[in-house]
Scaffold this motif. Structure first.
Motif, PDB file in Angstrom:
ATOM      1  N   PRO A  70       0.568  -2.787   3.794  1.00 49.16           N
ATOM      2  CA  PRO A  70       0.261  -1.968   2.612  1.00 49.16           C
ATOM      3  C   PRO A  70      -0.462  -0.682   3.005  1.00 49.16           C
ATOM      4  N   ILE A  71      -0.352   0.314   2.161  1.00 47.72           N
ATOM      5  CA  ILE A  71      -1.063   1.578   2.350  1.00 47.72           C
ATOM      6  C   ILE A  71      -1.946   1.778   1.122  1.00 47.72           C
ATOM      7  N   PRO A  72      -3.249   1.619   1.278  1.00 50.27           N
ATOM      8  CA  PRO A  72      -4.148   1.804   0.126  1.00 50.27           C
ATOM      9  C   PRO A  72      -4.111   3.233  -0.403  1.00 50.27           C
ATOM     10  N   ILE A  73      -4.201   3.360  -1.719  1.00 50.74           N
ATOM     11  CA  ILE A  73      -4.319   4.659  -2.373  1.00 50.74           C
ATOM     12  C   ILE A  73      -5.747   4.758  -2.900  1.00 50.74           C
ATOM     13  N   LEU A  74      -6.443   5.802  -2.495  1.00 45.24           N
ATOM     14  CA  LEU A  74      -7.823   6.021  -2.924  1.00 45.24           C
ATOM     15  C   LEU A  74      -7.878   7.254  -3.816  1.00 45.24           C
ATOM     16  N   LEU A 115      -3.933   3.489  11.185  1.00 51.30           N
ATOM     17  CA  LEU A 115      -4.427   3.267   9.827  1.00 51.30           C
ATOM     18  C   LEU A 115      -3.908   4.378   8.922  1.00 51.30           C
ATOM     19  N   GLN A 116      -3.163   3.999   7.887  1.00 52.70           N
ATOM     20  CA  GLN A 116      -2.641   4.962   6.927  1.00 52.70           C
ATOM     21  C   GLN A 116      -3.354   4.785   5.604  1.00 52.70           C
ATOM     22  N   LEU A 117      -3.739   5.913   5.002  1.00 57.28           N
ATOM     23  CA  LEU A 117      -4.333   5.921   3.674  1.00 57.28           C
ATOM     24  C   LEU A 117      -3.657   7.019   2.874  1.00 57.28           C
ATOM     25  N   HIS A 118      -3.599   6.837   1.569  1.00 56.01           N
ATOM     26  CA  HIS A 118      -3.138   7.887   0.673  1.00 56.01           C
ATOM     27  C   HIS A 118      -4.303   8.264  -0.234  1.00 56.01           C
ATOM     28  N   LEU A 119      -4.516   9.562  -0.411  1.00 56.61           N
ATOM     29  CA  LEU A 119      -5.553  10.072  -1.297  1.00 56.61           C
ATOM     30  C   LEU A 119      -4.863  10.750  -2.466  1.00 56.61           C
ATOM     31  N   SER A 120      -5.312  10.440  -3.676  1.00 55.64           N
ATOM     32  CA  SER A 120      -4.642  10.983  -4.849  1.00 55.64           C
ATOM     33  C   SER A 120      -5.633  11.555  -5.848  1.00 55.64           C
TER      34      SER A 120
END
Length: 182
Positions: A70-74, A115-120
């Motif tokens: 999974p890639i968390p979206i923060l 480590l992949q993260l998405h910022l929105s």
């Protein structure tokens, strides 16, 4: 041998590093530059030659359910603060940026060492105040790296718990990144 994913990560780091010096290039230009540095004619040649980091299973039938990581979206509210915290302090690289139109909310993918993260900035994508648990290795080195940056809003420390060494870092939007080494 270097993998496609590692080459992409190098390109993202190159792009982010140049942006910190007010030299903007596209991700595509960064990919082409990295492919030249690796001795390939262009990015397409590099992709055709380099191995994938994770080999696909050979015999997958449509009925087999498989998940990727999974890639968390923060949630974020301020692009400048997000870049300062995630790119400068935590040393992530920009993987991609997306806006539907100029001056609309930013959706950005960042990456560091797998480590992949998405910022929105989009209202419906995530709630502020999330906690993500991030298993890792060499947590003491990571803490020392962060302390060396003299970030004015935090000097995280390692706390020993029954399940491992834990270091919590809070972003400017109330999200908590809980790094843990077992």
């Amino acid at each position: 041998m270097l993998s496609i994913e590692q080459a992409k990560n190098m390109a993202a780091k190159l792009k982010a590093s140049l942006e910190l010096r007010d030299q903007k290039i596209s991700y595509a230009t960064a990919l082409e530059t990295v492919s030249h540095q690796l001795g390939y004619r262009d990015w397409n040649t590099a992709v055709a030659t380099l191995p994938s980091q994770t080999a696909e299973p050979l015999h997958i039938t449509p009925s087999e359910i498989q998940f990727s990581k999974p890639i968390p979206i923060l949630r974020s509210f301020d692009e400048r603060k997000a870049r300062e915290f995630y790119l400068e302090f935590l040393s992530f690289s920009v993987e991609f940026e997306h806006r539907f139109e100029p001056n609309l909310p930013l959706y950005m993918g960042i990456v560091r060492e797998g480590l992949q993260l998405h910022l929105s900035e989009h209202h419906g994508d995530a709630s502020p105040g999330a906690t993500i648990f991030i298993p890792m290795q060499n947590i003491a080195s990571f803490r020392d790296e962060l302390h060396g940056k003299q970030y004015g809003y935090g000097r995280p420390e390692i706390v020993q718990q029954d399940w491992g060494d834990v270091m919590e870092v809070y972003d400017p939007f109330g999200n908590r990144l809980r790094f843990c080494q077992s």
